[in-house]
Design a protein around this motif. Structure first.
Motif, PDB file in Angstrom:
ATOM      1  N   ALA A 295       0.836  -1.207   0.000  1.00 29.77           N
ATOM      2  CA  ALA A 295       0.000   0.000   0.000  1.00 29.77           C
ATOM      3  C   ALA A 295       0.870   1.257   0.000  1.00 29.77           C
ATOM      4  O   ALA A 295       0.613   2.192  -0.769  1.00 29.77           O
ATOM      5  CB  ALA A 295      -0.934  -0.014   1.211  1.00 29.77           C
ATOM      6  N   ILE A 296       1.909   1.290   0.848  1.00 36.27           N
ATOM      7  CA  ILE A 296       2.780   2.466   0.895  1.00 36.27           C
ATOM      8  C   ILE A 296       3.532   2.625  -0.430  1.00 36.27           C
ATOM      9  O   ILE A 296       3.661   3.740  -0.953  1.00 36.27           O
ATOM     10  CB  ILE A 296       3.766   2.349   2.076  1.00 36.27           C
ATOM     11  N   SER A 297       4.013   1.534  -0.988  1.00 40.04           N
ATOM     12  CA  SER A 297       4.738   1.605  -2.256  1.00 40.04           C
ATOM     13  C   SER A 297       3.848   2.133  -3.365  1.00 40.04           C
ATOM     14  O   SER A 297       4.266   2.975  -4.179  1.00 40.04           O
ATOM     15  CB  SER A 297       5.278   0.217  -2.634  1.00 40.04           C
ATOM     16  N   ILE A 298       2.606   1.647  -3.411  1.00 41.41           N
ATOM     17  CA  ILE A 298       1.677   2.121  -4.447  1.00 41.41           C
ATOM     18  C   ILE A 298       1.353   3.595  -4.239  1.00 41.41           C
ATOM     19  O   ILE A 298       1.270   4.369  -5.205  1.00 41.41           O
ATOM     20  CB  ILE A 298       0.409   1.254  -4.438  1.00 41.41           C
TER      21      ILE A 298
ATOM     22  N   PHE B 246       7.045   9.815   3.963  1.00 38.92           N
ATOM     23  CA  PHE B 246       6.333   9.568   2.703  1.00 38.92           C
ATOM     24  C   PHE B 246       6.570  10.699   1.710  1.00 38.92           C
ATOM     25  O   PHE B 246       6.985  10.481   0.567  1.00 38.92           O
ATOM     26  CB  PHE B 246       4.841   9.399   2.995  1.00 38.92           C
ATOM     27  N   TRP B 247       6.301  11.938   2.123  1.00 34.87           N
ATOM     28  CA  TRP B 247       6.442  13.071   1.210  1.00 34.87           C
ATOM     29  C   TRP B 247       7.900  13.393   0.928  1.00 34.87           C
ATOM     30  O   TRP B 247       8.239  13.877  -0.151  1.00 34.87           O
ATOM     31  CB  TRP B 247       5.719  14.298   1.761  1.00 34.87           C
ATOM     32  N   GLY B 248       8.777  13.104   1.882  1.00 32.87           N
ATOM     33  CA  GLY B 248      10.193  13.298   1.614  1.00 32.87           C
ATOM     34  C   GLY B 248      10.684  12.383   0.509  1.00 32.87           C
ATOM     35  O   GLY B 248      11.421  12.804  -0.402  1.00 32.87           O
TER      36      GLY B 248
ATOM     37  N   VAL C  32       7.869  -2.023  -0.381  1.00 37.93           N
ATOM     38  CA  VAL C  32       8.105  -3.390  -0.841  1.00 37.93           C
ATOM     39  C   VAL C  32       9.569  -3.661  -1.199  1.00 37.93           C
ATOM     40  O   VAL C  32      10.114  -4.691  -0.799  1.00 37.93           O
ATOM     41  CB  VAL C  32       7.175  -3.722  -2.028  1.00 37.93           C
ATOM     42  N   PRO C  33      10.243  -2.790  -1.971  1.00 35.18           N
ATOM     43  CA  PRO C  33      11.641  -3.106  -2.301  1.00 35.18           C
ATOM     44  C   PRO C  33      12.536  -3.264  -1.078  1.00 35.18           C
ATOM     45  O   PRO C  33      13.405  -4.139  -1.054  1.00 35.18           O
ATOM     46  CB  PRO C  33      12.064  -1.905  -3.164  1.00 35.18           C
ATOM     47  N   ILE C  34      12.332  -2.439  -0.045  1.00 37.04           N
ATOM     48  CA  ILE C  34      13.145  -2.562   1.166  1.00 37.04           C
ATOM     49  C   ILE C  34      12.798  -3.845   1.918  1.00 37.04           C
ATOM     50  O   ILE C  34      13.686  -4.541   2.433  1.00 37.04           O
ATOM     51  CB  ILE C  34      12.951  -1.323   2.056  1.00 37.04           C
ATOM     52  N   LEU C  35      11.506  -4.176   1.988  1.00 35.42           N
ATOM     53  CA  LEU C  35      11.105  -5.429   2.641  1.00 35.42           C
ATOM     54  C   LEU C  35      11.649  -6.634   1.884  1.00 35.42           C
ATOM     55  O   LEU C  35      12.092  -7.616   2.489  1.00 35.42           O
ATOM     56  CB  LEU C  35       9.580  -5.493   2.722  1.00 35.42           C
ATOM     57  N   LEU C  36      11.643  -6.566   0.562  1.00 38.86           N
ATOM     58  CA  LEU C  36      12.210  -7.637  -0.259  1.00 38.86           C
ATOM     59  C   LEU C  36      13.707  -7.782   0.011  1.00 38.86           C
ATOM     60  O   LEU C  36      14.224  -8.901   0.144  1.00 38.86           O
ATOM     61  CB  LEU C  36      11.951  -7.330  -1.737  1.00 38.86           C
TER      62      LEU C  36
END
Length: 302
Positions: A79-82, A167-169, A253-257
């Motif tokens: 959700a955050i990635s999207i 998020f905005w950063g 997602v990329p960091i979690l991956l």
């Protein structure tokens, strides 16, 4: 008599024009490095990830990794990635469109366009650790702009709620390469707007706004939507910039991956393969829609 003449003429032509023999073009040899690169670094790893997503640690077939994607932590990461991708793609497409319009139809000096296009070509590929460091040195708590605003205007952007490691950063950081990419992609579409269309609309009594609403924007709509989807896919798969900037403070997602495969704390490579498979599905759908929209746009630009 006529048949005999036609047969004789055919024989004569056959004697003059030699029969063509099929030849193999050596041009295919030039494509060998491309196909080799695609197989080794794109197709092969993709098939390996897809296969690993449906296997457990012993190599047996399973759906547990796919079902594991629907846990609250992973769904929140998606959700955050999207959201970050949508925000950076929307702002990048909007700002990049007006910037491209200014250099194409804004009647600016001739040197502006090649300068902006050249910078866009460089900036669209500037990412990773150098980009993260540049923004930390500019908008970090001790960054150049942060201290300048605090000393010169008495404005503390961090006291007002801004945080680069948020998020905005991250969205603002992504805009550094999203806006130039939009400029590079949408500029040919703006060049494709024919002057005759504007003249015809003006002769028929259409205002500038009516021309853009009824003629230009419908023609550009597939290109704009396609660029938006491409920017979305571009930011959705970015990891180096996000990891160097936010570390693990922002669960995308990329960091979690990366955490799943690296195995410092979490170590489930097959779940990591499933995470990558989900990213492939999302970015693949975006790219397919982009290709379809680009094909529709090219019909108007011929």
């Amino acid at each position: 008599m006529g048949a005999a003449i036609d047969a004789a003429a055919a024989d004569a032509v056959g004697d003059v024009v030699p029969a063509r023999r099929p030849t193999r073009s050596l041009a295919w040899l030039g494509l060998a490095p491309f196909f080799g690169f695609a197989v080794l670094f794109l197709i092969g790893p993709t098939l390996y990830l897809i296969t690993g997503a449906f296997q457990d640690r012993t190599g047996a077939f399973t759906f547990d990794n796919i079902l594991g994607l629907f846990t609250p932590q992973i769904m929140a990461a998606y959700a955050i990635s999207i959201q970050v991708s949508l925000a950076s793609a929307a702002l990048g497409a909007l700002i990049g469109f007006f910037l491209a319009y200014a250099i194409v139809h804004g009647r600016l000096p001739a040197w502006i366009r090649p300068t902006v296009v050249t910078f866009s070509g460089v900036a669209s590929n500037f990412a990773g650790i150098p980009l993260a460091f540049a923004f930390l040195a500019t908008l970090g708590r001790l960054g150049l702009v942060t201290l300048f605003l605090k000393d010169a205007a008495g404005i503390n952007i961090y006291a007002l709620g801004f945080n680069l490691l948020s998020f905005w950063g991250l969205t603002i950081t992504y805009l550094y390469f999203q806006i130039p990419l939009m400029v590079l992609i949408i500029t040919p579409a703006l060049d494709g707007l024919k002057g005759e269309w504007r003249e015809a609309a003006s002769i028929l009594g259409a205002s500038r706004w009516q021309y853009w609403r009824m003629v230009a924007l419908p023609v550009l709509a597939p290109s704009i939507l396609g660029c938006f989807l491409l920017l979305f896919a571009n930011s959705f798969g970015a990891i180096a910039t996000a990891y160097a900037l936010t570390g693990s403070s922002l669960n995308i997602v990329p960091i979690l991956l990366y955490a799943q495969i690296r195995g410092d704390v979490l170590y489930n490579p097959n779940l990591g393969y499933a995470l990558a498979f989900g990213m492939i599905v999302i970015t693949g759908c975006s790219n397919l829609l982009y290709l379809w929209l680009r094909a529709r746009a090219e019909r108007w630009q011929r």
